[in-house]
Scaffold this active site. Structure first.
Site, PDB file in Angstrom:
ATOM      1  CD  GLU A  51      -2.251  -2.083   1.377  1.00  0.00           C
ATOM      2  OE1 GLU A  51      -3.240  -2.792   1.072  1.00  0.00           O
ATOM      3  OE2 GLU A  51      -1.238  -2.530   1.953  1.00  0.00           O
ATOM      4  CB  THR A  52       1.274   4.170  -1.925  1.00  0.00           C
ATOM      5  OG1 THR A  52       2.330   3.349  -2.438  1.00  0.00           O
ATOM      6  CG2 THR A  52       1.754   5.604  -1.846  1.00  0.00           C
TER       7      THR A  52
END
Length: 309
Positions: A51-52
């Site tokens: 995830e970002t």
């Protein structure tokens, strides 16, 4: 000249580099950029981490509790909640943007307001961060439930030499679109060989869990697979523990199988370890009355730089 946007990468649920779950963090410099969904998805794909996180400062906060919009993306899609990337964002903001803040209020699009609170050590430095998340409701799938056979068939396809007799409980979370499978104590969860290829048939996630060995210092072990979201196996998954907390603490049979069931029952606290290759640890507290889960963990920045767009 290319536009520069600062980023950090943080190892969440770890106090040392190269452990826990790495997340990239972008704090948008202006609201116009924050509205560019295509740009955000391209950035998440470029980092290619599980995830970002993308934060945007909002009006109405204070020095002690600033307010931010927070969104999360895998390399392929936006998701409605991510624990480790929230922890990574809180760590970035506490250390680089708001050193005097006591907490941060994150406004999410699908999971409401999430509060990150710093837990200082004796010197006043941030030792751990506590995240306040909504609980993920779930239902136990008894024998005969229409969904249970498909889950077990798919798990048998994914796990080499799978023994269905070692499955003690199966549950489903609509919120997480996740199947939770409890394996008996003594299963070496860390060494299970799991092929995530067939798992998208189940939903967004498969969570495997079992009681931790008595000598480990933990209560539960887990592994989390999310190939439908572009994440074959997630190193440490904070949001999954919003389902694991009620799974273990609100079922009398499951809680009785923990190493110290009396302590877990009396405190509503689990010492959790995700036994992926990188691994990570967190403290999980269930607030049943308020339908909330508190996740506590450490974080360590390992990289910072700029994107040139």
């Amino acid at each position: 000249m290319p536009r520069q946007i600062a980023f950090t990468t943080v190892d969440a649920f770890s106090s040392t580099p190269f452990g826990g779950n790495p997340a990239a963090v972008i704090i948008w410099p202006d609201a116009a950029l924050a509205q560019d969904d295509a740009l955000a998805q391209n950035i998440a794909a470029e980092f290619n981490l599980s995830e970002t996180a993308f934060g945007l400062k909002l009006e109405g906060g204070t020095d002690k509790q600033p307010r931010y919009e927070l969104r999360w993306r895998t390399p392929t899609r936006e998701v409605n909640l991510c624990g480790h990337a929230t922890l990574a964002t809180a760590h970035t903001l506490f250390t680089s943007h708001h050193p005097d803040a006591e907490s941060i209020a994150f406004q999410s699009r699908s999971s409401g307001t999430l509060i990150a609170r710093r837990i200082p050590d004796a010197s006043g430095r941030t030792e751990r961060i506590a995240l306040d998340f909504p609980v993920s409701p779930l239902v136990t799938l008894e024998d005969g439930h229409r969904r249970r056979p498909k889950i077990l068939e798919t798990v048998a396809e994914a796990i080499r030499d799978f023994d269905p007799s070692r499955v003690l409980r199966v549950a489903w979370s609509d919120v997480r679109e996740a199947a939770i499978v409890e394996l008996e104590a003594g299963v070496d969860l860390e060494k299970l060989s799991v092929d995530p290829t067939p798992l998208p048939q189940l939903g967004r996630q498969l969570i495997l869990t079992c009681p931790a060995p008595a000598e480990s210092g933990s209560d539960i072990y887990s592994r989390v697979f999310a190939p439908a979201s572009g994440v074959p196996e997630d190193p440490v998954t904070g949001a999954a523990h919003t389902a694991l907390a009620p799974f273990w603490l609100l079922d009398k049979h499951s809680i009785s199988r923990l190493p110290d069931p009396t302590r877990a029952h009396d405190t509503s606290v689990l010492r959790a370890k995700q036994v992926s290759r990188r691994g990570g640890e967190l403290i999980v507290k269930l607030e049943e009355k308020n339908k909330r889960v508190e996740l506590q963990g450490s974080a360590r920045r390992v990289m910072r730089g700029v994107l040139e767009l």
